[in-house]
Enzyme design. Structure first.
Site, PDB file in Angstrom:
ATOM      1  N   LYS A 114      18.743  52.671 -65.275  1.00  0.00           N
ATOM      2  CA  LYS A 114      20.078  52.724 -64.645  1.00  0.00           C
ATOM      3  C   LYS A 114      21.104  52.048 -65.562  1.00  0.00           C
ATOM      4  CE  LYS A 114      19.267  48.377 -62.321  1.00  0.00           C
ATOM      5  NZ  LYS A 114      18.400  47.748 -61.315  1.00  0.00           N
ATOM      6  N   TYR A 159      47.672  35.098 -77.667  1.00  0.00           N
ATOM      7  CA  TYR A 159      48.507  35.050 -76.460  1.00  0.00           C
ATOM      8  C   TYR A 159      48.437  33.687 -75.783  1.00  0.00           C
ATOM      9  CZ  TYR A 159      48.859  40.170 -76.594  1.00  0.00           C
ATOM     10  OH  TYR A 159      49.107  41.463 -76.946  1.00  0.00           O
TER      11      TYR A 159
END
Ligand SMILES: *Cc1c(COP(=O)(O)O)cnc(C)c1O
Length: 374
Positions: A37, A266
């Site tokens: 999965k 930032y």
């Protein structure tokens, strides 16, 4: 041809090594089901299943039916189990693609039964029982009524019974053995228990509670080379070790030197305290390098550790290479894996993120180009 600076390398030989090691653990009487999965925990479902198929694996597990269809279309041989159930509109796919539904309600059983009768065939199902995970599945007390109700339905046959461990990564807890007893009690209720495929073990079960492997064990993280309890497990493990299958390689885009007192990235959450040499890397949270690793993560450059400075951006981040000689644009950088004598593991990155290796592998693998190597 590579079209990105960032590359996830997947080692086929490590995958096969882990498959063999785990197969030996579960023994000759039990199947090892490969949980593929989430695009095989970031390793690529189709390629991973192909490699495992060649290594002898004949049992695969996915979450949703669409994944099962893709897997079957890729030519994989063997049983494919769909663990999360299905939308009734998709019921025909189980027949067309020879998939085994793991069910947890009678509604699904009725839908499957109707479709089977319509096609004049019989479909096999496994039932999911919730013996203590408190997730998907019927409660053990409901199992008797459930299995008799199944027997009344035409075109459907119960061939397996499944459950799941919530705490099998805790090797010294008695919780798993207790839960296993609850699971075993169901076998008598089922009647034809000896012909049923019984499965409950995940990687923790296989590694730390081998008596719980039953007829099939479902291995996920361990196939990809990690222990479910992280490094502790790896250190405690005697004998042959699992081998991490994934590594993440990138390169330096630019090197720059800034004086003391300069803010980086930032928000300037890092301000240099001395002259600092920085390497700018083409890796950001879009590539799975979680923003939570800002000012925390480390990478390998020239075999040495370099710390992330400032916030991780969408496609870029900066690392401090002041202490590493001669770093240049184009130099190889390891985000995950080995370089020189040092290794950064998925467990270590997960530790910085307050997460688990599973998430790191999904983030890296499913957000970057993968390349398969020996
Ligand atoms: C993901 C999953 C597994 C595999 O768990 P690991 O801890 O990765 O080995 C087994 N069973 C079910 C039902 C799962 O969803």
């Amino acid at each position: 041809m590579s079209t990105s600076f960032n590359q996830i390398l997947i080692s086929r030989s490590a995958l096969c090594h882990n498959y063999r090691l785990l197969s030996e653990r579960v023994g000759k009487t039990a199947h090892l089901l490969a949980m593929v999965k989430a695009d095989a925990y970031g390793h690529g479902m189709i390629q991973t299943a192909g490699v495992l198929n060649n290594a002898g694996c004949r049992h695969f597990g996915v979450a949703e039916v669409g994944e099962g269809v893709q897997l079957r279309e890729s030519g994989v041989e063997g049983a494919i189990f769909v663990f999360l159930g299905f939308d009734p509109l998709d019921v025909s796919l189980f027949f067309e693609y020879d998939l085994i539904p793991v069910i947890y309600d009678l509604e699904s059983a009725r839908v499957l039964s109707l479709e089977a009768v319509k096609r004049d065939t019989v479909i096999e199902v496994h039932v999911k029982v919730d013996c203590g995970m408190t997730r998907l599945g019927i409660f053990p007390e409901a199992f008797g009524v459930f299995s008799s109700a199944l027997q009344q339905l035409p075109g459907i046959t119960l061939t397996g019974i499944a459950s799941h461990f919530p705490r099998s990564d805790e090797a010294d807890s008695d919780h798993t053995s207790k839960q296993f007893l609850r699971f075993e009690k169901l076998f008598a209720i089922a009647g034809h228990a000896d012909t049923l495929i019984k499965h409950i073990a995940n990687s923790g079960g296989v590694l730390y509670f081998p008596h719980t492997s039953c007829d099939m064990a479902r291995a996920g993280i361990s196939l990809y080379g990690y222990y479910p309890d992280g490094m502790i497990g790896s250190a405690a493990e005697n004998g042959e070790q699992l081998q991490p299958v994934m590594s993440f390689v990138t390169r330096v885009l630019q090197v720059k030197t800034v004086p003391a007192g300069v803010g980086i990235s930032y928000g300037h959450t890092y301000v240099t305290s001395r002259e600092t040499r920085l390497a700018v890397l083409p890796v950001g949270y879009e590539d799975g390098l979680s923003r939570s690793l800002s000012n925390k993560g480390e990478v390998l450059v020239h075999g040495e550790r370099a710390k992330v400075r400032g916030r991780i951006c969408m496609n870029l981040c900066m690392v401090d290479v002041s202490h590493i000689e001669g770093v240049q644009a184009g130099d190889e950088v390891i985000i995950l894996g080995r370089q020189g004598k040092d290794t950064i593991s998925g467990d270590e990155i997960a530790g910085w993120m307050d997460s688990i290796s599973y998430e790191v592998l999904c983030l890296f693998g499913n957000n970057n180009e993968r390349k398969y190597i020996e």
